[in-house]
Enzyme design. Structure first.
Site, short mmCIF file in Angstrom:
data_model
loop_
_atom_site.label_atom_id
_atom_site.label_comp_id
_atom_site.label_asym_id
_atom_site.label_seq_id
_atom_site.Cartn_x
_atom_site.Cartn_y
_atom_site.Cartn_z
CB CYS A 1 -0.90 0.01 1.23
SG CYS A 1 -1.83 -1.51 1.48
NE ARG B 1 4.54 1.69 -1.50
CZ ARG B 1 5.76 1.32 -1.12
NH1 ARG B 1 6.81 1.72 -1.80
NH2 ARG B 1 5.94 0.54 -0.07
CD1 TRP C 1 -2.23 -5.02 -5.22
CD2 TRP C 1 -1.62 -6.21 -3.43
NE1 TRP C 1 -2.00 -6.31 -5.64
CE2 TRP C 1 -1.62 -7.06 -4.57
CE3 TRP C 1 -1.27 -6.75 -2.20
CZ2 TRP C 1 -1.28 -8.41 -4.48
CZ3 TRP C 1 -0.93 -8.09 -2.12
CH2 TRP C 1 -0.94 -8.89 -3.26
CG ASN D 1 2.86 -0.59 3.21
OD1 ASN D 1 2.40 -1.63 2.75
ND2 ASN D 1 4.07 -0.15 2.88
N GLY D 2 1.44 -2.95 5.22
CA GLY D 2 2.05 -4.12 5.82
C GLY D 2 1.02 -5.16 6.20
CD GLU E 1 11.91 -10.68 -16.36
OE1 GLU E 1 11.47 -9.51 -16.32
OE2 GLU E 1 11.83 -11.47 -15.40
CD GLU F 1 5.24 -9.34 -14.08
OE1 GLU F 1 5.50 -9.10 -12.91
OE2 GLU F 1 5.97 -8.96 -15.03
CG HIS G 1 12.69 -34.87 -20.74
ND1 HIS G 1 12.94 -36.22 -20.74
CD2 HIS G 1 13.84 -34.28 -21.19
CE1 HIS G 1 14.16 -36.45 -21.15
NE2 HIS G 1 14.74 -35.29 -21.45
CE LYS H 1 8.51 -1.52 -10.11
NZ LYS H 1 8.85 -2.23 -11.35
#
Length: 615
Positions: free
Chosen positions: A2, A27, A73, A100-101, A488, A495, A511, A610
């Site tokens: 956040c 964020r 978020w 935030n957290g 990547e 994404e 395989h 992010k």
């Protein structure tokens, strides 16, 4: 994950709060809200983006001299106005909080507070903090003391900002395990999750340390060490002038921040390598004054990282083992911290993170230290981040602000930094002659120009994106050091375009993955003209024989011929050891343009944020 903004000023703080939230929206962008002092605490909240909150402030002509704001978020509770911050608690002495957290003991705290008579109006762990501070405020009658007492009871990571209706002239902020800084301006004192939120107001920043609690007024601030549970001694933290400018975080002429950041890679890499461009030799001093002593003792390397940074570490493993002749292990940070690995005091532990605040990477680095690993190195893009502060050695990538959630220039600058590390370790181990070192330095000097050349293939990639946009799945193939680049590329595509994509070492096709190949499964291959090209061509034939459609990014001299089901975009001649960096560019462009065709939110893809500051 956040974003927090707070302000106590001599003028209306609403524009500062909204500007800050817009800068922090990378964020988190599930919901947003603010509280300002206006004959009490006035709260506005919205589900969705900051733009919706801004509309509300205009409609209601919101004005105040102090306030806190938040963009969310979701972790606990669905994205909704009900769960949006700020949260309230208390009646006689009402408080508001943003956070935030993650609070790990929130369930036990919730039951305890419900027993005390508190009603919960949201599903968030944050509301626990609000009620806990309110409860402690009844006994201490001072918000600063109540915050210090409350955080001693919390388990987890957090940055919080708190306001009290009875004292609207003051904010209290606290930090433990999540980033928080103060901004010192001409008209007030501010707080934010990162510097970008405040650049239009001030460039004078104070980075709070673990356990710090600060009280903010219009013209002063006080910071206390509350790590022992009470209001400790007042402490001084240095004031830094941010090197960033507000122009650096503007989108400019580009359609999206991701596009801007893809095209900034030549300059970002040039900035990262600036100190070696005029050098005849690369010194271990690039990594810190103690680097030569530590590197001389290093017998192996352990790289800890997550996501894109993990892929950079995988590339570095090939370099470190083949060039420096040093064993290297690469671990996903979130997994390493829950294993019981065997430690070696002569291992160099390298943490890689764009933000330097990635919770899993920080925790893994701390865990490695408890196991007996003595020496650590941070490769990071943020000078005042927690990762930089907790390691013995450090290297700043100098990529500049990266706003798009899908990392681009942070990745290529990490790769450039890891190659420098490889060269230094190879020299100290007598694995690199002076002649070879000069050749590698010359290649690094040419790298920005080579990256610029790679960007010229964008129109060809755009053509491919039309075909990709209708697909639901994709397979990415690479061999050797280019296998992590394929990983990547697959990550970037999923994404931002939401197309399911997986990467395989192309020798593994037979395989299992070959069973998936048909005309509806596009297969993207990285085809540099290296010693594994012949093997890769055989793998491409395996796909072709099963009716698969191939999209190949090849060096100019690979002699791979196009056909109806095999499409080729040619880059420059083989770039040797730098080839993985150059082959990253077309994969980024492919993901970007496929996402454009599909109409997804390129910079803010669903369910992602992010700075991953939670576990």
């Amino acid at each position: 994950m956040c974003g927090i903004v707070g302000a106590v000023a001599k003028n209306n703080v609403v524009p500062v709060l909204l500007e800050g939230l817009l800068r922090l929206e990378y964020r988190g962008y599930d919901s947003a809200g603010l509280v300002i002092t206006n004959n009490g605490l006035q709260r506005l909240r919205t589900a969705g983006r900051v733009a919706e909150l801004e509309k509300k402030t205009v409609e209601q002509k919101t004005y105040g001299l102090a306030g806190i704001a938040h963009t969310r978020w979701a972790t606990h509770g669905e994205p909704s106005e009900r769960n949006a911050h700020p949260h309230f608690s208390g009646e006689e002495s009402r408080i508001a909080i943003v956070h935030n957290g993650i609070i790990e003991n929130h369930e036990a705290m919730r039951k305890q507070l419900q027993f005390e008579g508190y009603r919960f109006e949201s599903d968030t762990d944050t509301e626990v903090i609000a009620h806990l501070i309110s409860f402690n405020l009844k006994n201490t009658t001072d918000l600063l003391k109540a915050v210090c007492l409350s955080i001693s009871e919390l388990q987890g990571a957090y940055a919080i900002a708190v306001m009290e209706e009875a004292h609207p002239e003051r904010l209290v902020v606290a930090r433990n395990g999540a980033p928080l800084l103060l901004g010192l301006g001409e008209n007030g004192v501010y707080a934010a999750s990162d510097a970008s939120a405040l650049l239009k107001t001030t460039r004078n920043m104070i980075y709070l340390e673990e356990g710090d609690v600060a009280e903010l007024y219009q013209d002063q601030y006080h910071i206390f060490d509350c790590s022992d549970g009470g209001v400790g001694e007042e402490v001084k933290r240095p004031i830094h002038q941010s090197d960033l400018t507000s122009d650096a975080i503007d989108i400019g002429p580009y359609g999206h921040f991701m596009q801007k950041e893809i095209f900034e890679q030549p300059s970002a890499v040039a900035n990262t390598l600036e100190m070696v461009f005029n050098a005849q030799s690369i010194s271990s001093g690039l990594f810190g004054s103690a680097a030569e002593r530590i590197f001389s003792q290093t017998k192996q390397v352990l790289i800890l990282a997550c996501g894109t940074s993990y892929h950079a570490g995988l590339v570095a493993r090939y370099w470190l083992e083949s060039v420096a002749g040093i064993p290297c292990n690469v671990e996903i940070a979130s997994e390493y911290r829950y294993r019981s690995p065997v430690a070696d005091a002569n291992t160099l532990v390298v943490g890689i993170s764009q933000s330097g605040e990635t919770a899993d990477t920080l925790a893994a680095m701390n865990y490695a230290k408890t196991l007996g690993h003595q020496h650590s190195l941070a490769i990071c893009n943020v000078a005042e981040s927690a990762l930089i502060r907790q390691t013995d050695l450090r290297f700043l990538t100098r990529a500049g602000p990266e706003i798009g959630v899908a990392s681009t220039k942070a990745f290529t600058t990490q790769l450039a930094s890891l190659l420098l590390l490889t060269i230094v370790l190879a020299k100290l181990r007598n694995k690199l002659s002076s002649e070879k070192e000069r050749g590698m330095i010359a290649a690094l000097r040419h790298l920005p120009a080579a990256l610029q050349s790679s960007l010229q293939i964008e129109p060809e990639v755009q053509e491919w994106s039309q075909r990709f946009s209708e697909k639901r799945h994709a397979l990415f193939l690479g061999r050797g050091v280019h296998y992590p680049i394929a990983m990547e590329g697959a990550l970037k595509l999923k994404e931002i375009s939401y197309i399911h994509a997986e990467a395989y070492a192309s020798g593994e096709l037979k395989h299992g993955p070959l069973a998936l190949v048909d005309s509806e499964m596009p297969v993207v291959a990285i085809a540099p003209n290296d010693q594994l090209l012949g093997k890769l061509k055989s793998n491409l034939q395996e796909v072709n024989a099963r009716g698969g459609e191939l999209y190949v990014f090849a060096d100019a001299d690979t002699q791979i011929e196009e056909s109806e089901s095999l499409h080729v975009i040619r880059l420059a001649e083989h770039a040797g050891i730098l080839s993985p960096i150059l082959h990253t560019i077309p994969l980024q462009l492919l993901a970007y343009h496929v996402a454009l065709v599909k109409g997804t939110d390129v910079d803010k893809p669903r369910n992602l944020a992010k700075a991953v500051t939670v576990e």
